[in-house]
Design an enzyme around this catalytic site. Structure first.
Site, PDB file in Angstrom:
ATOM      1  N   GLY A  93      50.466  32.231  -0.346  1.00 42.39           N
ATOM      2  CA  GLY A  93      51.513  32.255  -1.363  1.00 42.39           C
ATOM      3  C   GLY A  93      51.804  33.658  -1.881  1.00 42.39           C
ATOM      4  CB  THR A  94      49.564  36.440  -2.877  1.00 42.63           C
ATOM      5  OG1 THR A  94      48.826  35.628  -3.796  1.00 42.63           O
ATOM      6  CG2 THR A  94      49.692  37.837  -3.428  1.00 42.63           C
TER       7      THR A  94
ATOM      8  CG  ASN B 142      50.343  28.591 -11.622  1.00 43.70           C
ATOM      9  OD1 ASN B 142      51.486  28.908 -11.938  1.00 43.70           O
ATOM     10  ND2 ASN B 142      49.318  29.385 -11.830  1.00 43.70           N
TER      11      ASN B 142
ATOM     12  CD  GLN C 212      49.469  24.899  -8.063  1.00 44.91           C
ATOM     13  OE1 GLN C 212      49.023  23.758  -7.897  1.00 44.91           O
ATOM     14  NE2 GLN C 212      48.677  25.956  -8.107  1.00 44.91           N
TER      15      GLN C 212
ATOM     16  CG  HIS D 218      44.245  27.953  -0.881  1.00 42.84           C
ATOM     17  ND1 HIS D 218      43.723  27.837  -2.142  1.00 42.84           N
ATOM     18  CD2 HIS D 218      45.143  28.958  -0.948  1.00 42.84           C
ATOM     19  CE1 HIS D 218      44.272  28.754  -2.939  1.00 42.84           C
ATOM     20  NE2 HIS D 218      45.137  29.440  -2.235  1.00 42.84           N
TER      21      HIS D 218
ATOM     22  CB  THR E 299      46.709  39.131  16.087  1.00 44.18           C
ATOM     23  OG1 THR E 299      46.896  40.361  16.768  1.00 44.18           O
ATOM     24  CG2 THR E 299      46.242  38.059  17.060  1.00 44.18           C
TER      25      THR E 299
ATOM     26  CB  CYS F 148      45.093  34.402 -10.756  1.00 43.75           C
ATOM     27  SG  CYS F 148      45.907  33.069  -9.923  1.00 43.75           S
TER      28      CYS F 148
END
Ligand code: PLP
Length: 371
Positions: free
Chosen positions: A69-70, A148, A176, A198, A234, A321
């Protein structure tokens, strides 16, 4: 241990875990090579792109794999600004994730204007608020699909229409929401959508960015020719395959999962009310399944978190975070929550692996702490 912090991360699906294994140990070839040993990983990439596209009603060539996401958020905010010689404005909201907010801070420092919409007290960004701020000098509007910390789901289709009426592009950080509520990018009309595996029972460190065909974006990561020369590096075939398997599973059982999770949510809320606990739920009427931001006036959210931890239950005070930052979060500030409620706020986020027994223990423990 009872895990009730699914907005921070989720347990991986067994099927997703199995889908990853052979790419690490057996078929570990580099998908970019021309020899036959690269054929299977190359095919796995194509399959994953197709599965993910189908889950959000996109075309496979509109899916770009990223590290999560970041990265997806950074890519949109920065590349959109940096490709605009006219330095037109970016509009976002004051309660975005820091992946968006800090990217906006960077472009602002470099001379690209940014303005911030405030959500209302229920945590909703109103299309009228965007209408009041947007001009024909707006290049990009970025509003998260669901918050979130408080779970409030935004009127993305309406916000997106307002952006398009003014010739601006529209991005949504749907980290989310993907895999938890129905998302149809064509119906929403969005140009860009960020996602992270995740958060939907896939592996960490992998995600994707949806880029609508025709809404081109400068590459963010320069190097090789992967991802149609838009995101060099890659490809992590194992993680990409695990992500696709996890999303497929969550989308297939979305209704059942939602019903199960909302049932647990109701159990906890009813138990607190029945015990006479004074609390307020934040985020309005339309929230992500299982995400409960609860404020207990006069209590410390942090103290509740640690007491719950001692009882073997993982919850959070805000976003993962922010765990080092004990000040009132920017999200609770943005919805104008009064200090006595804000400091007594915890986030409980349930997932599909939580059980009725978990919900009972969560409510019993909370009641024991606050009574
Ligand atoms: N955007 C939102 C709304 C999030 O909740 C998160 C993670 O907490 C992110 C972005 C960052 O995603 P990632 O952990 O994949 O970098």
């Amino acid at each position: 241990m009872i895990y009730a912090d699914n907005a921070a991360t989720t347990r991986m699906d067994l099927a997703a875990y199995h889908a990853m294994q052979s790419w690490l140990q057996v078929e570990y070839g580099n998908a970019s090579q021309p020899y036959s040993y690269a054929r299977k990983p190359k095919q796995a990439l194509a399959n994953a792109r197709e599965i993910i596209a189908a889950c959000i009603n996109a075309q496979p060539d509109e899916i770009y794999f990223t590290s999560g996401g970041t990265e997806s958020d950074n890519w949109v905010i920065k590349s959109s600004a940096f490709s605009d010689p006219d330095h037109r404005e970016t509009i976002t909201t004051a309660f975005e994730h820091h992946a968006v907010l800090n990217s906006c801070a960077v472009i602002e420092r470099l001379g690209y204007p940014v303005s911030y919409l405030m959500p209302d007290e229920s945590g909703k960004v109103l299309p009228e608020a965007l209408r009041a701020k947007i001009t024909d000098r707006t290049r990009l509007v970025s509003v998260m699909f669901a918050n979130n910390e408080i779970g409030s789901i935004q009127p993305i289709r309406e916000l997106c229409s307002v952006a398009h009426e003014h010739g601006a592009l529209f991005h949504t950080d749907a980290v989310q929401a993907v895999g938890h509520v129905k998302i149809d990018v064509k119906e929403l009309g969005v140009d860009f959508l960020s996602s992270s595996a995740h958060k939907f029972n896939g592996p960490k460190g992998i995600g994707f960015l949806y880029i609508r065909n025709g809404a081109d974006l400068l590459p963010y990561m320069d190097g090789g020719a992967q991802e149609k020369k838009h995101r060099a590096g890659t490809e992590n075939i194992a993680a990409i395959s695990g992500m696709a398997e996890a999303l497929k599973g969550n989308c297939e059982y979305m209704e059942q999962n939602e019903e199960h999770i909302r049932g647990l949510e109701t159990m906890i809320l009813n138990a607190l009310s029945a015990a006479g606990v004074r609390f307020q739920r934040n985020g309005g009427d339309y929230t992500l399944p299982g995400l409960m931001s609860l404020s207990f006036p006069g209590f410390s959210g942090e103290a509740i978190l640690h007491r719950m931890d001692l009882m073997g239950i993982c919850i959070s005070t805000g976003s993962a975070c922010d765990s080092v930052n004990t000040e009132i979060s920017h999200v609770l500030r943005a919805i104008n929550l009064e200090d006595s409620l804000a400091t007594g706020t915890v986030r409980i986020s349930l997932g599909k692996f939580n059980t009725v027994e978990d919900a009972a223990r969560i409510s019993e423990s909370l009641i024991r702490i606050v009574k």
